[in-house]
Design an enzyme around this catalytic site. Sequence first.
Site, mmCIF file in Angstrom:
data_model
loop_
_atom_site.group_PDB
_atom_site.id
_atom_site.type_symbol
_atom_site.label_atom_id
_atom_site.label_comp_id
_atom_site.label_asym_id
_atom_site.label_seq_id
_atom_site.Cartn_x
_atom_site.Cartn_y
_atom_site.Cartn_z
ATOM 1 N N ASP A 11 118.440 36.696 20.887
ATOM 2 C CA ASP A 11 117.770 37.212 19.700
ATOM 3 C C ASP A 11 116.609 37.684 19.469
ATOM 4 O O ASP A 11 115.644 37.098 20.124
ATOM 5 C CB ASP A 11 118.093 36.146 18.616
ATOM 6 C CG ASP A 11 118.205 36.969 17.028
ATOM 7 O OD1 ASP A 11 118.380 38.053 17.083
ATOM 8 O OD2 ASP A 11 118.184 36.168 16.418
ATOM 9 N N GLY A 12 116.179 38.954 18.597
ATOM 10 C CA GLY A 12 114.928 38.937 18.453
ATOM 11 C C GLY A 12 114.434 40.172 19.044
ATOM 12 O O GLY A 12 113.262 40.593 18.860
ATOM 13 N N GLY A 14 114.826 43.415 18.149
ATOM 14 C CA GLY A 14 114.530 44.367 16.970
ATOM 15 C C GLY A 14 113.159 43.932 16.406
ATOM 16 O O GLY A 14 112.113 44.981 16.421
ATOM 17 N N ARG A 24 113.594 49.965 17.166
ATOM 18 C CA ARG A 24 114.592 48.592 17.635
ATOM 19 C C ARG A 24 115.258 48.710 18.916
ATOM 20 O O ARG A 24 115.257 47.799 19.686
ATOM 21 C CB ARG A 24 115.492 48.105 16.568
ATOM 22 C CG ARG A 24 115.085 47.951 15.157
ATOM 23 C CD ARG A 24 116.376 47.786 14.435
ATOM 24 N NE ARG A 24 117.152 46.822 14.928
ATOM 25 C CZ ARG A 24 117.216 45.499 14.511
ATOM 26 N NH1 ARG A 24 116.040 44.960 14.109
ATOM 27 N NH2 ARG A 24 118.146 44.580 15.297
ATOM 28 N N HIS A 28 115.764 46.566 22.757
ATOM 29 C CA HIS A 28 116.904 46.460 23.460
ATOM 30 C C HIS A 28 117.046 46.804 24.921
ATOM 31 O O HIS A 28 117.742 46.012 25.914
ATOM 32 C CB HIS A 28 118.404 47.082 22.773
ATOM 33 C CG HIS A 28 118.671 46.632 21.453
ATOM 34 N ND1 HIS A 28 118.840 45.505 20.975
ATOM 35 C CD2 HIS A 28 118.880 47.453 20.356
ATOM 36 C CE1 HIS A 28 118.935 45.326 19.880
ATOM 37 N NE2 HIS A 28 118.924 46.570 19.313
ATOM 38 N N THR A 57 130.911 40.512 17.356
ATOM 39 C CA THR A 57 131.798 41.204 16.451
ATOM 40 C C THR A 57 131.225 41.810 15.257
ATOM 41 O O THR A 57 131.994 42.539 14.713
ATOM 42 C CB THR A 57 133.204 40.385 16.349
ATOM 43 O OG1 THR A 57 132.916 39.044 16.015
ATOM 44 C CG2 THR A 57 134.125 40.166 17.640
ATOM 45 N N TRP A 60 128.872 45.385 14.729
ATOM 46 C CA TRP A 60 129.105 46.700 14.100
ATOM 47 C C TRP A 60 128.631 47.215 13.116
ATOM 48 O O TRP A 60 128.688 48.160 12.615
ATOM 49 C CB TRP A 60 130.601 46.925 14.271
ATOM 50 C CG TRP A 60 131.305 46.483 15.754
ATOM 51 C CD1 TRP A 60 132.017 45.288 16.024
ATOM 52 C CD2 TRP A 60 131.570 47.250 16.843
ATOM 53 N NE1 TRP A 60 132.429 45.584 17.348
ATOM 54 C CE2 TRP A 60 132.310 46.790 17.811
ATOM 55 C CE3 TRP A 60 130.979 48.741 16.931
ATOM 56 C CZ2 TRP A 60 132.413 47.194 19.069
ATOM 57 C CZ3 TRP A 60 131.500 49.226 18.199
ATOM 58 C CH2 TRP A 60 131.933 48.750 19.306
ATOM 59 N N LEU A 122 126.030 32.666 41.331
ATOM 60 C CA LEU A 122 125.782 32.667 39.663
ATOM 61 C C LEU A 122 127.062 33.374 39.219
ATOM 62 O O LEU A 122 127.358 34.557 39.533
ATOM 63 C CB LEU A 122 124.362 33.300 39.266
ATOM 64 C CG LEU A 122 124.324 33.245 37.900
ATOM 65 C CD1 LEU A 122 124.069 31.681 37.420
ATOM 66 C CD2 LEU A 122 123.037 34.271 37.603
HETATM 67 C C1 IPE Z 1 123.606 37.132 17.219
HETATM 68 O O1 IPE Z 1 122.423 37.552 16.867
HETATM 69 C C2 IPE Z 1 124.301 38.169 18.413
HETATM 70 C C3 IPE Z 1 123.656 38.428 19.762
HETATM 71 C C4 IPE Z 1 122.525 37.968 19.991
HETATM 72 C C5 IPE Z 1 124.269 39.385 20.259
HETATM 73 P P1 IPE Z 1 122.185 38.383 15.520
HETATM 74 O O2 IPE Z 1 120.881 38.891 15.344
HETATM 75 O O3 IPE Z 1 123.532 39.514 15.414
HETATM 76 O O4 IPE Z 1 122.574 37.168 14.533
HETATM 77 P P2 IPE Z 1 122.242 37.133 12.935
HETATM 78 O O5 IPE Z 1 122.893 38.408 12.084
HETATM 79 O O6 IPE Z 1 120.857 37.025 12.811
HETATM 80 O O7 IPE Z 1 123.118 35.810 12.493
HETATM 81 C C1 IPE Z 2 119.307 40.838 19.738
HETATM 82 O O1 IPE Z 2 118.248 41.142 19.110
HETATM 83 C C2 IPE Z 2 120.400 41.656 20.253
HETATM 84 C C3 IPE Z 2 121.525 41.803 19.484
HETATM 85 C C4 IPE Z 2 122.223 41.394 18.420
HETATM 86 C C5 IPE Z 2 122.203 43.032 19.932
HETATM 87 P P1 IPE Z 2 118.341 41.796 17.440
HETATM 88 O O2 IPE Z 2 118.625 43.107 17.703
HETATM 89 O O3 IPE Z 2 119.183 40.772 16.737
HETATM 90 O O4 IPE Z 2 116.870 41.718 17.165
HETATM 91 P P2 IPE Z 2 116.358 41.012 15.666
HETATM 92 O O5 IPE Z 2 117.135 39.643 15.414
HETATM 93 O O6 IPE Z 2 116.798 41.897 14.343
HETATM 94 O O7 IPE Z 2 115.004 40.903 15.859
HETATM 95 MG MG MG Z 3 118.989 39.234 15.415
#
Ligand code: IPE
Ligand code: IPE
Ligand code: MG
Length: 233
Positions: A11-12, A14, A24, A28, A57, A60, A122
């Site tokens: 996560d993070g 973006g 953003r 990725h 899921t 989207w 792995l």
């Molecule tokens: C969880 O992150 C999904 C992935 C890392 C693919 P999100 O960014 O979608 O989760 P929320 O919305 O903060 O709970």
């Molecule tokens: C995780 O990073 C990747 C996906 C969920 C696809 P985010 O895109 O959720 O990034 P933030 O959490 O918005 O910073």
């Molecule tokens: Mg996120």
Amino acid sequence: MGCEHVAIIMDGNGRWAKAQGKPRTAGHLVGADNVRTIAIAANELGVKYLTLYAFSTENWKRSADEVNYIMKLPAVFFKKYMQEFLDRGYRMNIIGELDKLPKNTEKVLRDAMDESRNNTGLNLNICMNYGSQREIVLAANAYAKDVLEGKKELGIDTDEFEQYLMTKDFPPVDLLIRTSGELRISNYLLWQIAYAELAFVPVSWPEFTPEVLKRCLDEYSGRDRRFGGVKSE
Ligand code: IPE
Ligand code: IPE
Ligand code: MG
């Protein structure tokens, strides 16, 4: 107890990109490259299964531009790194409802699984269009169908139910790591983390380095996993 199976909520991306003044999607792209770095590090640290949350899921709901960008990333990623993964003996497993992805994305992911299916190194598991509640509902439906068709009896136990999950070939998660400082599970591997140790780290996924992974594993090895029993002497 060794750490055989590590799962990561990556996560993070973006927020990391935004902090650099970039879109953003730039996060990725860097995040995808970091999958390779962390897979190599995890393998070197003795991890046998690395299960990464790439697209949920619920993702989207994001803008069409962002979703389209993420759907094109597997092709870019495997073009860059698949040969190296094969040379290193990694086996790619993609977990999620692949038939609901764009056709080309689905093909790239299925090819990666096919090309690496005989590898024994792995297990690099990528969760794509994965949601744990959906997985459990699909499992319940598949079991009900088997009962209706006379292939299964009523009253299966947890081990038998696991055979209906998308992760049936993998051991339970030992350590779940979430990057970016959020303290939630976001519909990830709810069944499989029943007794996992949890690590929430304040760095974003693009900043998650092999050193941070090593720190998480070192901390894990100091934990006392009881599985409902009593503290070990
Ligand atoms: C969880 O992150 C999904 C992935 C890392 C693919 P999100 O960014 O979608 O989760 P929320 O919305 O903060 O709970
Ligand atoms: C995780 O990073 C990747 C996906 C969920 C696809 P985010 O895109 O959720 O990034 P933030 O959490 O918005 O910073
Ligand atoms: Mg996120």
